[in-house]
Design an enzyme around this catalytic site. Structure first.
Site, PDB file in Angstrom:
ATOM      1  N   ASP A   1       0.810  -1.222   0.000  1.00 30.78           N
ATOM      2  CA  ASP A   1       0.000   0.000   0.000  1.00 30.78           C
ATOM      3  C   ASP A   1       0.850   1.281   0.000  1.00 30.78           C
ATOM      4  O   ASP A   1       1.868   1.362   0.690  1.00 30.78           O
ATOM      5  CB  ASP A   1      -0.900   0.030   1.238  1.00 30.78           C
ATOM      6  CG  ASP A   1      -1.939  -1.086   1.234  1.00 30.78           C
ATOM      7  OD1 ASP A   1      -1.652  -2.151   0.658  1.00 30.78           O
ATOM      8  OD2 ASP A   1      -3.020  -0.889   1.820  1.00 30.78           O
TER       9      ASP A   1
ATOM     10  N   HIS B   1      -1.095   4.613  -0.480  1.00 32.66           N
ATOM     11  CA  HIS B   1      -2.083   5.489   0.144  1.00 32.66           C
ATOM     12  C   HIS B   1      -1.746   6.981   0.097  1.00 32.66           C
ATOM     13  O   HIS B   1      -1.813   7.686   1.107  1.00 32.66           O
ATOM     14  CB  HIS B   1      -2.335   5.063   1.595  1.00 32.66           C
ATOM     15  CG  HIS B   1      -3.261   3.893   1.700  1.00 32.66           C
ATOM     16  ND1 HIS B   1      -4.533   3.894   1.192  1.00 32.66           N
ATOM     17  CD2 HIS B   1      -3.070   2.660   2.232  1.00 32.66           C
ATOM     18  CE1 HIS B   1      -5.097   2.713   1.415  1.00 32.66           C
ATOM     19  NE2 HIS B   1      -4.231   1.940   2.035  1.00 32.66           N
TER      20      HIS B   1
ATOM     21  N   ASP C   1      -3.870  -0.066  -3.707  1.00 34.40           N
ATOM     22  CA  ASP C   1      -4.066   0.957  -2.681  1.00 34.40           C
ATOM     23  C   ASP C   1      -3.068   2.106  -2.854  1.00 34.40           C
ATOM     24  O   ASP C   1      -2.304   2.445  -1.947  1.00 34.40           O
ATOM     25  CB  ASP C   1      -4.020   0.363  -1.269  1.00 34.40           C
ATOM     26  CG  ASP C   1      -5.367  -0.247  -0.871  1.00 34.40           C
ATOM     27  OD1 ASP C   1      -6.206  -0.442  -1.772  1.00 34.40           O
ATOM     28  OD2 ASP C   1      -5.575  -0.527   0.325  1.00 34.40           O
TER      29      ASP C   1
ATOM     30  N   ASN D   1      -8.297  -2.581  -2.924  1.00 31.88           N
ATOM     31  CA  ASN D   1      -9.708  -2.330  -2.608  1.00 31.88           C
ATOM     32  C   ASN D   1     -10.026  -0.833  -2.555  1.00 31.88           C
ATOM     33  O   ASN D   1     -11.178  -0.439  -2.659  1.00 31.88           O
ATOM     34  CB  ASN D   1     -10.105  -3.006  -1.287  1.00 31.88           C
ATOM     35  CG  ASN D   1      -9.354  -2.458  -0.104  1.00 31.88           C
ATOM     36  OD1 ASN D   1      -8.136  -2.304  -0.150  1.00 31.88           O
ATOM     37  ND2 ASN D   1     -10.065  -2.153   0.970  1.00 31.88           N
ATOM     38  N   HIS D   2      -8.993   0.007  -2.428  1.00 36.99           N
ATOM     39  CA  HIS D   2      -9.256   1.448  -2.446  1.00 36.99           C
ATOM     40  C   HIS D   2      -9.363   2.007  -3.856  1.00 36.99           C
ATOM     41  O   HIS D   2      -9.766   3.163  -4.025  1.00 36.99           O
ATOM     42  CB  HIS D   2      -8.193   2.202  -1.643  1.00 36.99           C
ATOM     43  CG  HIS D   2      -8.466   2.205  -0.174  1.00 36.99           C
ATOM     44  ND1 HIS D   2      -9.027   3.257   0.492  1.00 36.99           N
ATOM     45  CD2 HIS D   2      -8.300   1.230   0.752  1.00 36.99           C
ATOM     46  CE1 HIS D   2      -9.172   2.961   1.781  1.00 36.99           C
ATOM     47  NE2 HIS D   2      -8.731   1.726   1.954  1.00 36.99           N
TER      48      HIS D   2
ATOM     49  N   HIS E   1      -3.863  -8.028  -3.977  1.00 36.98           N
ATOM     50  CA  HIS E   1      -3.912  -7.011  -2.938  1.00 36.98           C
ATOM     51  C   HIS E   1      -4.334  -7.590  -1.594  1.00 36.98           C
ATOM     52  O   HIS E   1      -3.701  -7.359  -0.570  1.00 36.98           O
ATOM     53  CB  HIS E   1      -4.859  -5.872  -3.313  1.00 36.98           C
ATOM     54  CG  HIS E   1      -4.962  -4.843  -2.235  1.00 36.98           C
ATOM     55  ND1 HIS E   1      -3.939  -3.966  -1.967  1.00 36.98           N
ATOM     56  CD2 HIS E   1      -5.930  -4.577  -1.317  1.00 36.98           C
ATOM     57  CE1 HIS E   1      -4.277  -3.198  -0.940  1.00 36.98           C
ATOM     58  NE2 HIS E   1      -5.478  -3.551  -0.520  1.00 36.98           N
TER      59      HIS E   1
ATOM     60  N   HIS F   1      -2.501  -4.834   1.888  1.00 39.05           N
ATOM     61  CA  HIS F   1      -3.825  -4.680   2.475  1.00 39.05           C
ATOM     62  C   HIS F   1      -3.853  -4.468   3.984  1.00 39.05           C
ATOM     63  O   HIS F   1      -4.732  -3.804   4.501  1.00 39.05           O
ATOM     64  CB  HIS F   1      -4.668  -5.911   2.122  1.00 39.05           C
ATOM     65  CG  HIS F   1      -6.156  -5.734   2.322  1.00 39.05           C
ATOM     66  ND1 HIS F   1      -6.816  -4.567   2.045  1.00 39.05           N
ATOM     67  CD2 HIS F   1      -7.108  -6.602   2.755  1.00 39.05           C
ATOM     68  CE1 HIS F   1      -8.108  -4.734   2.288  1.00 39.05           C
ATOM     69  NE2 HIS F   1      -8.313  -5.947   2.739  1.00 39.05           N
TER      70      HIS F   1
END
Lengths: 442, 399
Positions: free
Chosen positions: A52, A54, A80, A112-113, A262, A336
């Site tokens: 990730d 982010h 992500d 998932n983001h 992910h 994740h």
């Protein structure tokens, strides 16, 4: 396009958003490239696997500093890219630009983001509105999300820890003595070795054999051998090798493939080929195979369990063991979940979590990691197919060490080098451009 | 050629951003002096309440004012949790700073944390009320700020016999009293809670910072001075069963002042008066999350002054024992401490968990556990007989 791309890359590297028409063009171009990729992208080692991001742009720059730049380093990002951090836009667009410019040197898979619904809650939507005054850029990006691959299969990774970059003197000392095989090692951002694990030897078919040979057994697979940074690796205080020969000396040092997703596995997916059948070009559904791949987590349970996240499932060691066995995989790499040490190997090293956002949300105090897998040079550059039966196998028991009825002989795990890094120093950051307060309870 | 947005990086003089052009319009986030914006890597946070001139001057502002403003933050968080359905609080909006504006939305994990903080203190309050007979009870809320608990209590049980005291800095009490007496709030208080803010027994001080009535009292009192001045809080009845609430309050005081406050109340009430206390505040400053928390808050000018001294559950529990909640007389007294993660795991009934889980899609599980382990609920009680509910609250041995 290349020129435009280079300019955009330069601008984004400076953490400056590119104008809306350019974003539109970039996203269009990216979709053209991504649509050609299958749901499961084949990636050849050597490769550096990242978790990730982010929107922590400055930490992504730190990642490139530690792991090498594109295209020199072959990267695989496990999703992500956006949400939570203050620079989702710049981070994602830079990765996308690099994808368009060097499509074979960077692989992006979906997290998932990367979803319309999630980004409206967790910041990316607001950030686009804030920086462009409309939702257009968010919409372009979401259309790209729908085209991102769902997973990747790393082929041709060696059981050796990958050779270190030549410009890094420190890692020269990581070459083990011939009779010791380093299975994984952990380096800090400067390339100093923090710890390493040695590969277990399996000296005979008898399950008892390693008891008589315990001095050769490296520590439990999930435990690192501490090694002070100033301590040359070659002088690790481990006993010298007895002369016993492994019966499982592989024909080559090739391992099984590494599946990168992910989140994790799905009860609806028994084989990697099943993933290829999904119609992925859609918003992430609330349930089903595609959702599970992006949302599931490994957990200390048996079989499958309900996920407290409200999407995906929890899956236990037995699930991973059988999935890897059935698909000739040696490892599942996934992201994740925040892990404070940046990476976490579980279930007798059959699955690893890689987390690449240091000091997550500028609050969590964690370090980040990337995972390097080396190329197997021993078979003349031929890439072994994932579902072949080559490569050596190691027993994967219920407790990871003892034999018994629960043992599966899985393909040997690839050599793994983790580079651990901290958040980019304050001086390299801009002012976080986001609403203040609320990060703590006051 | 591209027109670009130029951002001049954080420089110590305080002028953080300069926009040079704008093919990209509406970059509100970068505009200086915007309300609620402009927090940098810490500096100049108070700016959200002091206008453009405040940018970059956070470090010069008195600590007191920054602490007073933590109440705005708490109120906004409360309102966010209410709007998202976690909490039921018809009074939250009218007592928050953003009374008219759009509700600042907090992330799901913050909403859950706010919910747990409120729900756990509510449960302590309920335990207190149900353990103390049917007569009149008394609650003293320290650093109450814009807290709505009195009105929520009366909303649920209009016949509740209670004397309620709130103590806070004068700046906060004056602001709150102003809001309480405003027509929108007064109407709501009257219709929903049966509380008449303009009744004849409600008296205000001339400067509007003190409110007295037979039931509800607001005291402008610097808690650091309370033990020193040895001035009784007017209207506090030493014989009524009493609960003291410190919700993110004592932690901001110098340790010796926080201790003195606890000693003061412990000595104020005779040992025969049933007395209880609940403390909610951050803990565990020494792991990497905790160190980051201390650093981040420090850079906003917020000092958690007792955190070092009462760093863990054991220290928190020991503190309450030291100041009168000894637990050496069977069920009559005691002190416990648990973290908020424990509250979620063990205090929240399955059906309530399911309800809360269903409110928002929470993708921040690991982060939530991390955060929740850094806040605690501690409670103590003394002067109780058999049959009090205090022992029924789930607790664990502190580690």
């Amino acid at each position: 396009m290349i020129n435009v791309c280079c300019r955009a890359i330069a601008q984004l590297r400076a953490c400056r958003p590119i104008p809306e028409p350019q974003v539109r063009e970039l996203c269009y171009k990216a979709r053209e490239i991504l649509i050609e990729e299958g749901n499961v992208v084949s990636v050849h080692a050597p490769v550096t696997i990242c978790g990730d991001i982010h929107g922590q742009f400055h930490d992504l720059m730190e990642l490139f500093r530690v792991g090498g730049d594109v295209p020199d380093t072959n990267y695989l990002f496990m999703g992500d890219f956006v949400d939570r951090g203050f620079y989702s836009l710049e981070s994602f667009l830079l990765l996308l630009c690099l994808k368009v410019r060097y499509p074979d040197r960077i692989t992006l898979i979906r997290g998932n983001h990367e979803s319309r619904q999630i980004t409206t809650v967790y910041g990316f939507y607001d950030e686009c509105i804030r920086k462009y005054g409309s939702a257009n850029v968010w919409r372009y990006c979401c259309e790209v999300f729908d085209y991102l691959a769902l997973g990747a299969l790393v082929l041709g990774a060696t059981t050796d820890v990958p050779p270190a970059a030549s410009d890094n003197e420190n890692t020269q000392s990581t070459l083990p003595p011939e009779d010791e095989e380093v299975e994984s090692e952990v380096l800090n951002a400067n390339g100093d070795i923090l710890s390493k694990t040695l590969r277990r030897r399996f000296a005979g078919l008898s399950m008892m054999s390693h008891h008589t040979n315990s001095s050769r057994i490296s520590p439990a697979p999930d435990v690192d051998v501490p090694s002070p940074p100033d301590h040359p690796a070659s002088s690790l205080p481990l006993q010298s090798s007895p002369s016993s020969q492994s019966l499982f000396t592989p024909p080559t040092s090739t391992t099984g493939a590494v599946l990168c997703v992910h989140g994790g596995l799905s009860p609806l997916i028994e084989t990697v080929d099943k993933i290829r059948l999904i119609d992925r070009k859609q918003e992430v559904p609330h349930e089903g195979a595609m959702c599970d791949l992006l949302w599931s987590d490994p957990d200390e349970i048996e079989g499958w369990g309900l996920s407290p996240r409200g999407a995906g499932f929890l899956f236990g060691a037995d699930i991973v063991r059988h999935f890897n066995h059935n698909n000739d995989l040696s490892l599942v790499a996934r992201a994740h979940q925040l892990v404070m040490e940046g990476y976490k190997e579980m279930f007798d090293k059959t699955i690893v979590t890689v987390w690449s956002a240091p000091n997550y949300c500028y609050r969590c105090g964690n370090v980040a990691a990337i995972l390097e897998l080396g190329e197997d040079g021993s078979n003349g550059g031929c890439i072994a197919r994932a579902n072949g039966d080559q490569g050596r196998r190691e027993p994967v028991g219920t407790d990871g060490s003892e034999g018994g009825s629960g043992v599966l002989w899985n393909l040997a795990s690839p050599g793994r080098r983790y580079r651990v890094f901290e958040a980019a120093p304050q001086g390299t950051r801009g002012m976080p451009a986001k609403k203040p307060v609320g990060e703590y309870f006051l | 050629m591209l027109q670009v947005l130029q951002i001049v990086r954080d420089n110590p003089t305080g002028s953080q951003f300069l926009m040079s052009s704008s093919t990209i319009p509406n970059l509100n986030a970068f505009r200086r002096g915007q309300r609620g914006r402009g927090r940098g890597s810490g500096r100049g946070v108070g700016s959200s309440h002091s206008g453009a001139a405040g940018l970059g001057h956070g470090r010069h502002r008195p600590h007191d004012e920054i602490i007073q403003n933590t109440d705005n933050d708490a109120a906004t968080s409360r309102l966010s949790a209410v709007e998202a359905g976690y909490l039921e609080d018809p009074f939250a909006r009218l007592l928050s700073a953003d009374e008219d504006g759009p509700v600042a939305r907090r992330l799901p994990l913050m909403n859950r944390g706010t919910y747990l903080r409120t729900a756990s203190i509510d449960r302590i309050v309920d335990t207190f009320l149900s353990s103390t007979g049917h007569g009149c009870r008394q609650i003293i809320s320290l650093g109450a700020g814009s807290d709505t608990r009195y009105f929520r209590l009366k909303h649920k049980r209009q016949n509740l016999a209670i004397v309620y005291h709130e103590v806070d800095f004068e700046a906060n009490t004056r602001r709150k009293i102003g809001r309480l007496r405003s027509p929108p709030f007064a109407d709501k208080a009257k219709t929903l809670a049966g509380v008449d803010m303009h009744a004849s027994d409600v008296r205000l001080s001339e400067d509007g910072s003190t409110l007295r009535s037979s039931e509800y009292n607001i005291h402008p009192q610097d808690l650091r001075r309370l033990p020193r001045d040895n001035a009784d809080l007017t209207g506090v009845d030493k014989d009524l069963p009493t609960l003291i609430i410190s919700e993110c309050c004592l932690v901001y005081l110098p340790p010796e002042d926080a201790d003195a406050v606890l000693r003061y109340f412990s000595q104020l009430f005779p040992s025969t008066t049933p007395l209880a206390i609940v403390v909610y505040e951050p803990i565990r400053p020494h792991d990497s999350f905790g160190r980051t928390m201390v650093r981040n808050l420090m850079s906003r000018g917020i000092q958690l002054q007792t955190l070092e001294k009462y760093a863990g559950l054991a220290e928190q529990q020991e503190r309450l024992k030291t100041y009168g909640f000894r637990g050496d007389d069977g069920t009559g007294s005691g002190a416990e401490a648990v973290d908020i993660n424990f509250i979620w795991q063990r205090w929240t009934p399955p059906e309530e968990k399911e309800r809360v889980d269903g409110l928002e899609w929470m993708d921040e599980l690991e982060e939530f556990v991390l955060l929740a382990k850094h806040y605690c609920i501690c409670w103590g009680w003394r002067g109780y007989g058999e049959g009090s509910g205090w022992k029924e609250l789930p607790s664990s041995s502190p580690n």
